[in-house]
Motif scaffolding. Structure first.
Motif, short mmCIF file in Angstrom:
data_model
loop_
_atom_site.label_atom_id
_atom_site.label_comp_id
_atom_site.label_asym_id
_atom_site.label_seq_id
_atom_site.Cartn_x
_atom_site.Cartn_y
_atom_site.Cartn_z
N ILE A 69 0.85 -1.18 0.00
CA ILE A 69 0.00 0.00 0.00
C ILE A 69 0.89 1.23 0.00
O ILE A 69 1.86 1.29 0.75
N ARG A 70 0.57 2.20 -0.82
CA ARG A 70 1.30 3.47 -0.82
C ARG A 70 0.53 4.43 0.09
O ARG A 70 -0.60 4.79 -0.19
N VAL A 71 1.16 4.78 1.20
CA VAL A 71 0.56 5.70 2.17
C VAL A 71 1.17 7.07 1.93
O VAL A 71 2.38 7.25 2.01
N ASP A 79 5.81 3.19 1.06
CA ASP A 79 5.26 1.92 0.57
C ASP A 79 5.30 0.93 1.72
O ASP A 79 6.37 0.58 2.21
N ILE A 80 4.13 0.46 2.15
CA ILE A 80 4.01 -0.44 3.29
C ILE A 80 3.52 -1.79 2.78
O ILE A 80 2.52 -1.88 2.06
N SER A 81 4.21 -2.85 3.16
CA SER A 81 3.78 -4.22 2.83
C SER A 81 3.06 -4.79 4.05
O SER A 81 3.63 -4.82 5.15
N LEU A 109 -7.46 7.83 5.37
CA LEU A 109 -8.56 7.98 4.42
C LEU A 109 -8.32 7.07 3.23
O LEU A 109 -7.22 7.05 2.66
N PHE A 110 -9.35 6.32 2.85
CA PHE A 110 -9.30 5.48 1.67
C PHE A 110 -10.59 5.71 0.89
O PHE A 110 -11.68 5.65 1.45
N ASP A 130 -2.73 0.08 -3.96
CA ASP A 130 -3.70 1.16 -3.73
C ASP A 130 -3.07 2.24 -2.86
O ASP A 130 -2.08 2.02 -2.19
N LYS A 131 -3.69 3.42 -2.87
CA LYS A 131 -3.17 4.56 -2.12
C LYS A 131 -4.09 4.87 -0.95
O LYS A 131 -5.31 4.87 -1.08
N VAL A 132 -3.47 5.17 0.20
CA VAL A 132 -4.19 5.57 1.41
C VAL A 132 -3.59 6.89 1.85
O VAL A 132 -2.37 7.07 1.82
N LEU A 133 -4.43 7.82 2.24
CA LEU A 133 -3.98 9.13 2.67
C LEU A 133 -3.88 9.16 4.20
O LEU A 133 -4.81 8.76 4.89
#
Length: 158
Positions: A69-71, A79-81, A109-110, A130-133
């Motif tokens: 996930i790209r935070v 980038d978090i696995s 936020l997603f 996917d991206k998470v803010l």
């Protein structure tokens, strides 16, 4: 995982109700419909909602394995696995190690909505890449700011 076998009906001519069961077995073993065997094995999975569906064979199934996930914060991204079946609370714990912000200070936020700590990533629809803010909680940010002002005034007045 539940395994059930599916049998297709074949368009063969064999006697129904007869004592000769060999012709039925031979017809079932014969390939038909362009060389496809009649006794193909179908793998089934039970979805979290209780629905029994045919398991997908392409790649890993949704909700299994590690995803990346790209935070994104205001000024940087990470980038978090993490396992797809993890919660947003577990993601916050990992982010606290990376960013230095405590989990209670974080707002994730997603798809434009703030997510709760007990929501599962795969149930909300988070997939690989996917991206998470990540935002800092405004109330805690303001408390920190007032706390810093209070300590600044105390040092000046002393």
């Amino acid at each position: 995982m539940i395994k059930l076998r599916s049998k297709r009906f074949c368009r063969g001519s064999f006697k129904l109700g007869g004592s000769n069961s060999n012709s039925v077995k031979e017809a079932a073993a014969r390939p038909s419909y362009g060389g496809i065997n009649n006794t193909t094995e179908i793998k089934w999975e039970l979805r979290p909602g209780g629905m029994l569906v045919q398991k997908r064979e392409t790649g890993e199934s949704e909700g299994e394995g590690a995803i990346t996930i790209r935070v994104s914060t205001v000024s940087q991204w990470h980038d978090i696995s993490i396992e797809a079946t993890s919660t947003f609370g577990e993601l916050k714990m990992i982010l606290s190690l990376v960013t230095g912000m405590e989990p209670r200070e974080q707002r994730l936020l997603f798809k434009g909505k703030e997510r709760e700590d007990n929501e599962f990533l795969h149930m909300v629809g988070v997939r690989d890449k996917d991206k998470v803010l990540l935002l800092e909680d405004p109330a805690i940010k303001e408390m920190k700011l007032h706390g810093l002002r209070g300590t600044a005034y105390r040092t000046i007045s002393v």
